[in-house]
Scaffold this motif. Sequence first.
Motif, short mmCIF file in Angstrom:
data_model
loop_
_atom_site.label_atom_id
_atom_site.label_comp_id
_atom_site.label_asym_id
_atom_site.label_seq_id
_atom_site.Cartn_x
_atom_site.Cartn_y
_atom_site.Cartn_z
N TYR A 7 22.13 -38.37 37.64
CA TYR A 7 21.28 -39.38 37.00
C TYR A 7 20.72 -40.34 38.04
O TYR A 7 21.40 -40.68 39.01
CB TYR A 7 22.08 -40.19 35.96
N THR A 8 19.48 -40.77 37.84
CA THR A 8 18.92 -41.86 38.63
C THR A 8 19.48 -43.14 38.02
O THR A 8 19.41 -43.33 36.81
CB THR A 8 17.38 -41.87 38.55
N VAL A 9 20.03 -44.01 38.85
CA VAL A 9 20.69 -45.21 38.35
C VAL A 9 20.10 -46.44 39.02
O VAL A 9 19.91 -46.48 40.24
CB VAL A 9 22.21 -45.15 38.64
N LEU A 10 19.81 -47.45 38.22
CA LEU A 10 19.35 -48.74 38.73
C LEU A 10 20.27 -49.81 38.16
O LEU A 10 20.39 -49.93 36.94
CB LEU A 10 17.90 -49.02 38.31
N THR A 11 20.91 -50.56 39.01
CA THR A 11 21.67 -51.73 38.58
C THR A 11 20.99 -52.95 39.18
O THR A 11 20.36 -52.86 40.24
CB THR A 11 23.14 -51.67 39.04
N PHE A 12 21.12 -54.07 38.51
CA PHE A 12 20.49 -55.30 39.00
C PHE A 12 21.23 -56.50 38.44
O PHE A 12 21.94 -56.39 37.44
CB PHE A 12 19.01 -55.35 38.62
N ASN A 13 21.04 -57.64 39.08
CA ASN A 13 21.53 -58.91 38.56
C ASN A 13 20.40 -59.57 37.78
O ASN A 13 19.25 -59.52 38.22
CB ASN A 13 21.94 -59.85 39.69
N PHE A 14 20.73 -60.19 36.68
CA PHE A 14 19.74 -60.99 35.98
C PHE A 14 19.31 -62.13 36.91
O PHE A 14 20.06 -62.55 37.79
CB PHE A 14 20.31 -61.58 34.69
N ARG A 15 18.10 -62.64 36.69
CA ARG A 15 17.60 -63.75 37.50
C ARG A 15 18.63 -64.88 37.57
O ARG A 15 19.18 -65.29 36.55
CB ARG A 15 16.30 -64.31 36.91
N GLY A 16 18.88 -65.32 38.80
CA GLY A 16 19.77 -66.45 39.02
C GLY A 16 21.25 -66.10 39.02
O GLY A 16 22.08 -66.98 39.20
N PHE A 17 21.60 -64.85 38.82
CA PHE A 17 23.01 -64.46 38.79
C PHE A 17 23.41 -63.86 40.13
O PHE A 17 22.59 -63.30 40.85
CB PHE A 17 23.27 -63.45 37.67
N CYS A 18 24.67 -63.96 40.43
CA CYS A 18 25.19 -63.50 41.72
C CYS A 18 26.24 -62.41 41.53
O CYS A 18 26.89 -62.34 40.49
CB CYS A 18 25.84 -64.67 42.47
#
Length: 184
Positions: A7-18
């Motif tokens: 699977y192609t996977v994208l993870t990210f932090n919401f704006r302003g989160f660390c």
Amino acid sequence: ILSEEGYTVLTFNFRGFCSTDGCSGGGIQLGDNWRDVLAAMDFLSSRGVERVFLVGASMGGIAVMRAARDPGIELAGVVSLSTPQFPAKYYSGEPEANDITPGRLRAIDEPKLFVAGLDTQSVQGGEVIQFAEEAERMFEAAAEPKDLLIVDSHFHSSDLVTVAEDGVVDQTRKAILRFLSKNA
């Protein structure tokens, strides 16, 4: 694990989160996190990804359930891990528009998987959130196709696939992989 399965996977932090990888730009916009999900989907689309499953845990679950019904969104399915059904009741800054109402659940016609720990709870805004009960209520209200997994754990959110008891991590991961494979 998902990328190892192809699977192609994208993870990210919401704006302003660390996270341990650093902080994302912008200020925290708790009630608008679902817009970051839409931006992530746009990013994937710009890279040629055609079939997208949204997977969200806790606050991320709120965001993916809200984004799932945005006009023009085409999904393969939605996975909700320990998602509170009525966040406006629990969290300051969450508008009622983000509540995962029975009407919203019926409108999401893509496959859905609801997962929560049996003994997972949190006190927010003076209210006790019983995540297994929330998952069961959302499952009951949701349109088919839908699946439910309540695991014997007190762990919450993405901990169910990372640091919970070994049997729980294995059970949760296998359920998600089966769900993705069945609906891909």
